[in-house]
Design a protein around this motif. Sequence first.
Motif, PDB file in Angstrom:
ATOM      1  N   MET A   1      58.556 -26.275  -1.769  1.00  0.00           N
ATOM      2  CA  MET A   1      58.416 -27.308  -2.772  1.00  0.00           C
ATOM      3  C   MET A   1      57.065 -28.022  -2.658  1.00  0.00           C
ATOM      4  O   MET A   1      56.403 -28.245  -3.648  1.00  0.00           O
ATOM      5  CB  MET A   1      59.580 -28.293  -2.610  1.00  0.00           C
ATOM      6  CG  MET A   1      59.521 -29.462  -3.523  1.00  0.00           C
ATOM      7  SD  MET A   1      59.769 -28.961  -5.207  1.00  0.00           S
ATOM      8  CE  MET A   1      59.910 -30.502  -6.007  1.00  0.00           C
ATOM      9  N   MET A   2      56.663 -28.402  -1.430  1.00  0.00           N
ATOM     10  CA  MET A   2      55.379 -29.092  -1.265  1.00  0.00           C
ATOM     11  C   MET A   2      54.217 -28.194  -1.673  1.00  0.00           C
ATOM     12  O   MET A   2      53.223 -28.682  -2.203  1.00  0.00           O
ATOM     13  CB  MET A   2      55.196 -29.568   0.179  1.00  0.00           C
ATOM     14  CG  MET A   2      55.911 -30.844   0.530  1.00  0.00           C
ATOM     15  SD  MET A   2      55.512 -32.248  -0.522  1.00  0.00           S
ATOM     16  CE  MET A   2      53.821 -32.587  -0.069  1.00  0.00           C
TER      17      MET A   2
ATOM     18  N   THR B   1      50.407 -21.970   0.894  1.00  0.00           N
ATOM     19  CA  THR B   1      51.741 -22.309   1.386  1.00  0.00           C
ATOM     20  C   THR B   1      52.811 -21.537   0.624  1.00  0.00           C
ATOM     21  O   THR B   1      53.740 -20.975   1.222  1.00  0.00           O
ATOM     22  CB  THR B   1      51.987 -23.833   1.269  1.00  0.00           C
ATOM     23  OG1 THR B   1      50.962 -24.517   1.990  1.00  0.00           O
ATOM     24  CG2 THR B   1      53.346 -24.216   1.822  1.00  0.00           C
TER      25      THR B   1
ATOM     26  N   LEU C   1      51.592 -25.444   6.380  1.00  0.00           N
ATOM     27  CA  LEU C   1      52.057 -26.832   6.298  1.00  0.00           C
ATOM     28  C   LEU C   1      51.363 -27.714   7.334  1.00  0.00           C
ATOM     29  O   LEU C   1      51.053 -28.878   7.052  1.00  0.00           O
ATOM     30  CB  LEU C   1      53.580 -26.899   6.472  1.00  0.00           C
ATOM     31  CG  LEU C   1      54.391 -26.380   5.291  1.00  0.00           C
ATOM     32  CD1 LEU C   1      55.864 -26.259   5.668  1.00  0.00           C
ATOM     33  CD2 LEU C   1      54.211 -27.268   4.070  1.00  0.00           C
TER      34      LEU C   1
ATOM     35  N   GLY D   1      55.672 -36.095   2.825  1.00  0.00           N
ATOM     36  CA  GLY D   1      56.223 -34.872   2.241  1.00  0.00           C
ATOM     37  C   GLY D   1      55.928 -33.651   3.086  1.00  0.00           C
ATOM     38  O   GLY D   1      56.783 -32.774   3.257  1.00  0.00           O
ATOM     39  N   ASP D   2      54.713 -33.599   3.625  1.00  0.00           N
ATOM     40  CA  ASP D   2      54.341 -32.483   4.502  1.00  0.00           C
ATOM     41  C   ASP D   2      55.241 -32.433   5.726  1.00  0.00           C
ATOM     42  O   ASP D   2      55.715 -31.358   6.131  1.00  0.00           O
ATOM     43  CB  ASP D   2      52.882 -32.621   4.971  1.00  0.00           C
ATOM     44  CG  ASP D   2      51.861 -32.537   3.852  1.00  0.00           C
ATOM     45  OD1 ASP D   2      52.160 -31.945   2.801  1.00  0.00           O
ATOM     46  OD2 ASP D   2      50.751 -33.076   4.037  1.00  0.00           O
TER      47      ASP D   2
ATOM     48  N   ALA E   1      58.640 -31.184   4.846  1.00  0.00           N
ATOM     49  CA  ALA E   1      58.599 -29.741   4.623  1.00  0.00           C
ATOM     50  C   ALA E   1      58.493 -28.984   5.955  1.00  0.00           C
ATOM     51  O   ALA E   1      59.119 -27.947   6.135  1.00  0.00           O
ATOM     52  CB  ALA E   1      57.435 -29.387   3.713  1.00  0.00           C
TER      53      ALA E   1
ATOM     54  N   SER F   1      61.819 -28.615   7.687  1.00  0.00           N
ATOM     55  CA  SER F   1      62.768 -27.667   7.101  1.00  0.00           C
ATOM     56  C   SER F   1      62.207 -26.255   6.986  1.00  0.00           C
ATOM     57  O   SER F   1      62.882 -25.357   6.484  1.00  0.00           O
ATOM     58  CB  SER F   1      63.217 -28.163   5.725  1.00  0.00           C
ATOM     59  OG  SER F   1      62.110 -28.224   4.838  1.00  0.00           O
ATOM     60  N   ALA F   2      60.985 -26.045   7.467  1.00  0.00           N
ATOM     61  CA  ALA F   2      60.351 -24.722   7.389  1.00  0.00           C
ATOM     62  C   ALA F   2      61.019 -23.750   8.344  1.00  0.00           C
ATOM     63  O   ALA F   2      61.557 -24.154   9.383  1.00  0.00           O
ATOM     64  CB  ALA F   2      58.854 -24.826   7.708  1.00  0.00           C
TER      65      ALA F   2
END
Length: 120
Positions: free
Chosen positions: A1-2, A51, A66, A105-106, A109, A112-113
Amino acid sequence: MMGWLRAAVGVALIAAPELPLRLTGREQPTAASVLLMRTIGIRDLVLGAGTVAAGRADGGDVRRWLALTTASDALDVAASLASIRSIGKRDAIGAALLALTFVGGDLMALRSAPGSPGAQ
């Protein structure tokens, strides 16, 4: 998403670099400030596309991309705050807060990566 969000921001800054400059309510954007916005757009497009591409491949390099975007945004926060004397407190803090939003946000992310502890 990011990655998608960053790529979209990059495209927007390349296509219409004057728009965010006019939001400050200051004088007309200079050619130098328009060029700066476009270069930021190019950076964001490349980081976002990298990304997204890494996530579509096998996910192995997503964390690396990320981490790079997080570092870039964190350095934007530092550079913004270091510019208080030259661009003014209001603009410097506004730019730092915008960059800090992307840092958040990064980091979400990154958590959850694939390969992250607790990633699903």
